[in-house]
Write an enzyme that holds these catalytic residues in place. Sequence first.
Site, PDB file in Angstrom:
ATOM      1  N   GLN A  76     -10.947  26.694  19.257  1.00 58.56           N
ATOM      2  CA  GLN A  76     -11.545  26.963  17.958  1.00 58.56           C
ATOM      3  C   GLN A  76     -13.068  27.121  18.048  1.00 58.56           C
ATOM      4  O   GLN A  76     -13.662  27.895  17.310  1.00 58.56           O
ATOM      5  CB  GLN A  76     -11.220  25.812  16.978  1.00 58.56           C
ATOM      6  CG  GLN A  76      -9.739  25.693  16.645  1.00 58.56           C
ATOM      7  CD  GLN A  76      -9.483  24.535  15.714  1.00 58.56           C
ATOM      8  OE1 GLN A  76     -10.268  24.270  14.808  1.00 58.56           O
ATOM      9  NE2 GLN A  76      -8.375  23.824  15.931  1.00 58.56           N
ATOM     10  N   CYS A  77     -13.695  26.379  18.951  1.00 60.57           N
ATOM     11  CA  CYS A  77     -15.147  26.453  19.103  1.00 60.57           C
ATOM     12  C   CYS A  77     -15.515  27.554  20.095  1.00 60.57           C
ATOM     13  O   CYS A  77     -14.709  27.950  20.942  1.00 60.57           O
ATOM     14  CB  CYS A  77     -15.700  25.115  19.600  1.00 60.57           C
ATOM     15  SG  CYS A  77     -15.386  23.737  18.486  1.00 60.57           S
ATOM     16  N   THR A  78     -16.742  28.021  19.976  1.00 60.74           N
ATOM     17  CA  THR A  78     -17.241  29.010  20.925  1.00 60.74           C
ATOM     18  C   THR A  78     -17.739  28.258  22.154  1.00 60.74           C
ATOM     19  O   THR A  78     -18.884  27.802  22.211  1.00 60.74           O
ATOM     20  CB  THR A  78     -18.383  29.834  20.313  1.00 60.74           C
ATOM     21  OG1 THR A  78     -17.931  30.391  19.085  1.00 60.74           O
ATOM     22  CG2 THR A  78     -18.818  30.942  21.250  1.00 60.74           C
TER      23      THR A  78
END
Length: 698
Positions: free
Chosen positions: A557-559
């Site tokens: 979900q996170c970069t």
Amino acid sequence: MEEEKRPILQFAPFQSVVDEGFWHRLSSLKLNELGIDDSPIPISGFYAPCSHPQVSNHLTLLSESLPSEASEKSSTSHGNRNRCWVPGTLYNTNTLETYHGLDKQALLKAEAKKIWDDIHSGKAVEDSTLLSRFLLISYADLKKWSFHYWFAFPALVLEPAATLNDIKPASQWFSSKEAESLSAACNEWRQMTATADVPFFLVSVKSDSSVSLRPLKDWELCDGDGQQVFVVGFYDPCHLPNNPGWPLRNLLALIAARWNINKVRFLCYRENRGFADLGLSLVGEALVSVPTGWRDHDCVPTAVGWELNRSKKGSRCISLAKTMDPTRLVVTAADLNLKLMRWRALPSLDLNVLFSVKCLLLGAGTLGCQVARMLMAWGVRKITLVDNGRVAVSNPLRQSLYTLDDCLNGGEYKAIAAVKSLKQIFPAVEAEAVVMSIPMPGHPISSQEEESVLNDCRRLHDLIDSHDVVFLLTDTRESRWLPTVLCATSNKITITAALGFDSFLVMRHGAGPFSLSINMSNLSLSENKGKHRLGCYFCNDVVAPIDSTANRTLDQQCTVTRPGLAPIASALAVELLVGILHHPNGAYAEAEHANVSLSASYERPLGILPHQIRGSLPQFSQITLVGHSSKSCTACSETVVSEYRNRGMEFVLQAINHPTYLEDLTGLTELMKSANTFDLDWDKDGDAIDDEDEFVEI
């Protein structure tokens, strides 16, 4: 008085003062026009007669002392009684070492020769201001805003020196009737536009004690009309009661060289509140021995005249950094690197384009922060940041515009905190924050949310419409879809930067499907002589954008990227924009490859203009690629753009709420069905096999 007891005639040296505006004008001229050209520049100085019994007037340099352009002469307006114009020459060096190494005696001698030539040619009689030529050498340190300078006021030396027979206030020299007439004549001379700033003149007295002033060129005529030439006059900037000012030196040299007169009476004209003051003015009588050889034009006299600094020979230095407005100082310093580029490396750099372009940054995260700073470094002043997220504690290490204070109390909105940081870095930036979310396909909305989402759509449309360039810097694929559609519709310069863990993509979108090329009148770009329109971020996809965050672990979900990746991609994205802005075809420019050889005559000094740049950190490499537009693209195809133009927000809502709508609309659904039923015939060697096994379904 016996000759050996007569005192030497001593002159009060000229004093200079330089207005701050002169240095600002010189800095601008140096950065924008002169560059490394250190050729001498014609300038103008101004002075006026002394107007105070205890204060001398100075030769003053103002901003208008410099030419408006390097190729022009300084702009001067004659007829101003408070500004007697004096011609000068400026030598502005490129380095402090060159400044200190100048042959000052040779420069002084060269300027003195100009005065000598003007005396012998008669120019100095026609235009007496030439007798007061001056010289200025300087070095401008534009990083520290300090200026080194030294004035010289060349004076031809009489050998032997002139001696003083007598000197006293003019009111004591003349009779009361002559003094009254002289005052009236001087006031009239100073009030006429043609003579107000003419600093040298003749004073003649008739037998009836009437006095008149005449230009120097009338010397030979004065005896012929019954008038007696009594004195030569000059505007005296000096206030001393027993010494004439510096301008008299070259006037005596002219009289000795041209008219061969041994006894010269002179008037040191001074004023009080704008009118002649014969109590302050002086009249003196000097004895001049014409030096041997002065009749020979080629025999240039010795010259003196370098200004003293606190009674010693030496240059002066002034720093304006503390007196400047901090914002103005920051703006000047920020522009310095860009203007220095134009001196040698990049003369064609168009700063006006960079200063005026309006950039919209969608996303104020890792990429958005870096891109904003890079844009400011290139001189871009108008930046709008769009984001609806808040600054988290994990952000400041990777997102360069945020600090720990931005994370407190639930976190400030990223867009607001980023704009605040930009203005702290560069107060002149015109930055604006917009807190809003971008509607995305694959993220269905309820009927209660519909109006709010449509308002966001309209607001995004207005933002894109009011900017020249759009950067797509969000961290999900689907959040780039609607901006891509809107940019293709309004034909905006669009640049995407996207990050993987250790790879990146930077690309410019092609012009919209209905845009007209420069060489066409009625055809779309794709129809222009077989040339293909460049693709957008979605053109290589065979599926529509969907929710990429659902059912994903935290790291998905996170970069999650290597820290060095974002600065590289951001820098390339901004460099790509600068290349587009300087390309003659702008957004319509064809893609160029990295293997193009750049010759010295290459028409774009910034280098090639690629379509896509893909980089890999593990291999420390990057390649340039070209991707043409797809007729089935879910974002920039003619089908999608037409649908948006015809149906507007209804189309957007359908794309958001129905996952397969875009694929059905563009024909991707049919394409995938065809691919699923496509068979390949494999030619097998060896034993025969069943017919059912002869084909492999792809």
